[in-house]
Design a protein around this motif. Structure first.
Motif, PDB file in Angstrom:
ATOM      1  N   ILE A   1      40.128-106.518   4.506  1.00  0.00           N
ATOM      2  CA  ILE A   1      40.221-106.314   6.467  1.00  0.00           C
ATOM      3  C   ILE A   1      41.475-107.132   6.277  1.00  0.00           C
ATOM      4  O   ILE A   1      42.293-106.924   7.198  1.00  0.00           O
ATOM      5  N   ARG A   2      41.657-108.104   5.862  1.00  0.00           N
ATOM      6  CA  ARG A   2      43.252-109.709   6.333  1.00  0.00           C
ATOM      7  C   ARG A   2      43.702-109.129   6.014  1.00  0.00           C
ATOM      8  O   ARG A   2      45.106-109.589   6.819  1.00  0.00           O
TER       9      ARG A   2
ATOM     10  N   ILE B   1      44.513-104.439   8.387  1.00  0.00           N
ATOM     11  CA  ILE B   1      43.868-104.605   9.492  1.00  0.00           C
ATOM     12  C   ILE B   1      45.145-106.064  10.457  1.00  0.00           C
ATOM     13  O   ILE B   1      44.334-107.698  10.254  1.00  0.00           O
ATOM     14  N   SER B   2      46.170-105.772  11.185  1.00  0.00           N
ATOM     15  CA  SER B   2      46.582-107.356  11.478  1.00  0.00           C
ATOM     16  C   SER B   2      46.274-107.860  13.073  1.00  0.00           C
ATOM     17  O   SER B   2      46.347-108.604  12.623  1.00  0.00           O
ATOM     18  N   GLU B   3      45.212-106.709  13.090  1.00  0.00           N
ATOM     19  CA  GLU B   3      44.887-107.933  14.440  1.00  0.00           C
ATOM     20  C   GLU B   3      43.477-108.457  13.568  1.00  0.00           C
ATOM     21  O   GLU B   3      42.543-108.167  14.710  1.00  0.00           O
ATOM     22  N   TRP B   4      42.893-108.422  12.688  1.00  0.00           N
ATOM     23  CA  TRP B   4      41.154-108.193  12.380  1.00  0.00           C
ATOM     24  C   TRP B   4      40.598-109.793  12.712  1.00  0.00           C
ATOM     25  O   TRP B   4      39.474-109.274  13.118  1.00  0.00           O
ATOM     26  N   ARG B   5      41.357-110.468  13.067  1.00  0.00           N
ATOM     27  CA  ARG B   5      40.864-111.736  13.839  1.00  0.00           C
ATOM     28  C   ARG B   5      40.299-111.252  15.238  1.00  0.00           C
ATOM     29  O   ARG B   5      39.334-111.610  16.140  1.00  0.00           O
TER      30      ARG B   5
ATOM     31  N   CYS C   1      38.763-108.386  16.512  1.00  0.00           N
ATOM     32  CA  CYS C   1      38.169-106.739  15.970  1.00  0.00           C
ATOM     33  C   CYS C   1      36.332-107.399  16.357  1.00  0.00           C
ATOM     34  O   CYS C   1      36.201-108.631  15.998  1.00  0.00           O
TER      35      CYS C   1
ATOM     36  N   ILE D   1      32.957-106.161  13.945  1.00  0.00           N
ATOM     37  CA  ILE D   1      32.095-105.300  12.314  1.00  0.00           C
ATOM     38  C   ILE D   1      30.520-104.278  13.131  1.00  0.00           C
ATOM     39  O   ILE D   1      30.383-105.322  14.092  1.00  0.00           O
TER      40      ILE D   1
ATOM     41  N   LEU E   1      34.631-113.664   8.984  1.00  0.00           N
ATOM     42  CA  LEU E   1      35.603-113.163   9.169  1.00  0.00           C
ATOM     43  C   LEU E   1      35.333-114.425  10.773  1.00  0.00           C
ATOM     44  O   LEU E   1      36.469-114.212  10.886  1.00  0.00           O
TER      45      LEU E   1
ATOM     46  N   ILE F   1      34.983-101.789  12.965  1.00  0.00           N
ATOM     47  CA  ILE F   1      35.207-101.763  12.052  1.00  0.00           C
ATOM     48  C   ILE F   1      33.953-100.897  11.377  1.00  0.00           C
ATOM     49  O   ILE F   1      33.114-102.010  11.582  1.00  0.00           O
TER      50      ILE F   1
ATOM     51  N   TYR G   1      38.315 -97.875  12.539  1.00  0.00           N
ATOM     52  CA  TYR G   1      38.188 -97.725  11.016  1.00  0.00           C
ATOM     53  C   TYR G   1      36.454 -97.572  10.357  1.00  0.00           C
ATOM     54  O   TYR G   1      35.941 -98.186  11.033  1.00  0.00           O
TER      55      TYR G   1
END
Length: 318
Positions: A155-156, A159-163, A165, A167, A185, A217, A245
């Motif tokens: 994920i890190r 996925i560039s915008e994981w901050r 997101c 879950i 996360l 996600i 995702y």
């Protein structure tokens, strides 16, 4: 690594080879064949007397054949005087039949556990059991490894915008895993409550939580026909998610699963290689694979050397 032998069942030889390569070992010689009446025959082509034996098999494909092959291989090694036999079962067969939820229903996971014990298994290594209480069905030790560290790493990195997101768990059973990933996360989590008409048919879904203007996600331990996650993806998009995702530990993908994924709104469907995915990837470009062979290899190395495996619950070996 002296006094160790690794054998591969026929269900996932590619992963077994990666594990052996990682450990700097050769896979042991084993011949599996079927007689004309479809009985399974397994012949071990190496001396295993006094050895620490690991047999890698996954509960996929022809599940009953894979299970029977594993049981015969364990028994063959045990009666050939192996000092310890460890069954490395990546996707535990019959794990969804873990409780008696209606009258006259079997608890087949217990039956499989008993069969493995009678065959001569001294130790079990598995990954992300569908229900963790299955560990209690065995008298011998069970190491239930987690793919969570590898999932977090993916994920890190991808996925560039994981901050930004959320879950999401597609059912109540996956809440513990989803909250653990969300906490690590430092992001929000949500839950989809589903009501079923019958075992494989979802009646309606209710989203508990907020995914508006977020990357959603979906995380689940296994996906079979993919009906649930595809319905969940539509629900998330209609609730305002920007992208969806799916991260699945065991991608079984039986029946109409691949066509459903192709028609669904996923950016990517990410699975681990506890089950072979090469054929499925040819028919679905959305499927991406996380390699967990290094986790498995390190678990085998630590078990053989009598070291703790708890490090693997939170770290991916380099």
């Amino acid at each position: 690594m002296p006094n160790i032998e690794i054998f591969s069942g026929s269900s996932h030889q590619d992963l077994s080879q990666k594990v052996a390569d990682r450990l700097g070992l050769e896979l042991g010689k084993v011949v599996t064949k079927k007689f004309s009446n479809q009985e399974t025959c397994v012949e071990i082509g190496e001396s295993v007397r006094g050895e620490d034996v690991y047999i890698v098999q996954s509960g996929c494909g022809e599940i009953n054949d894979s299970l029977m092959e594993l049981l015969i291989a364990i028994n063959a090694c045990k009666i050939a005087s192996a000092s310890r036999v460890t069954a490395v079962i990546l996707c535990f067969p019959y794990a969804r039949q873990d409780k008696k939820d209606k009258s006259r229903a079997p608890v087949s996971a217990t039956l499989v556990a008993n069969m493995l014990s009678v065959a001569g298994t001294d130790h079990i290594i598995t990954m992300d059991l569908h229900a963790s209480q299955i560990q209690g069905f065995f008298d011998s030790p069970v190491d239930n490894l987690y793919a969570e560290p590898a999932v977090l790493k993916w994920i890190r990195e991808n996925i560039s915008e994981w901050r930004n997101c959320t879950i999401v768990s597609p059912d109540a059973g996956g809440v513990k895993t989803v909250t653990s990933i969300a906490d690590r996360l430092n992001v929000d989590f949500a839950l989809i409550h589903k009501e079923r008409k019958k075992a494989s048919e979802v009646d309606r879904m209710v989203l508990v939580g907020d995914v508006k203007d977020c990357v959603a996600i979906l995380v689940d331990d296994m996906a079979d026909t993919c009906s649930t996650i595809c319905h969940a993806a539509d629900k998330l998009l209609s609730a305002g998610a920007t992208r969806v995702y799916a991260v699945l530990i065991h991608g079984i993908f039986s029946g109409p699963a691949i066509s459903r994924i192709n028609n669904a709104c996923f950016e990517a469907v990410v699975v681990t290689n506890t089950i072979p995915q090469e054929d499925k990837m040819k028919h679905c470009s959305k499927i991406q694979v996380i390699d967990i062979s290094m986790i498995l290899a390190e678990a085998i190395r630590r078990t053989h050397n009598g070291e703790s495996v708890s490090y693997l619950f939170s770290h991916v070996p380099l």
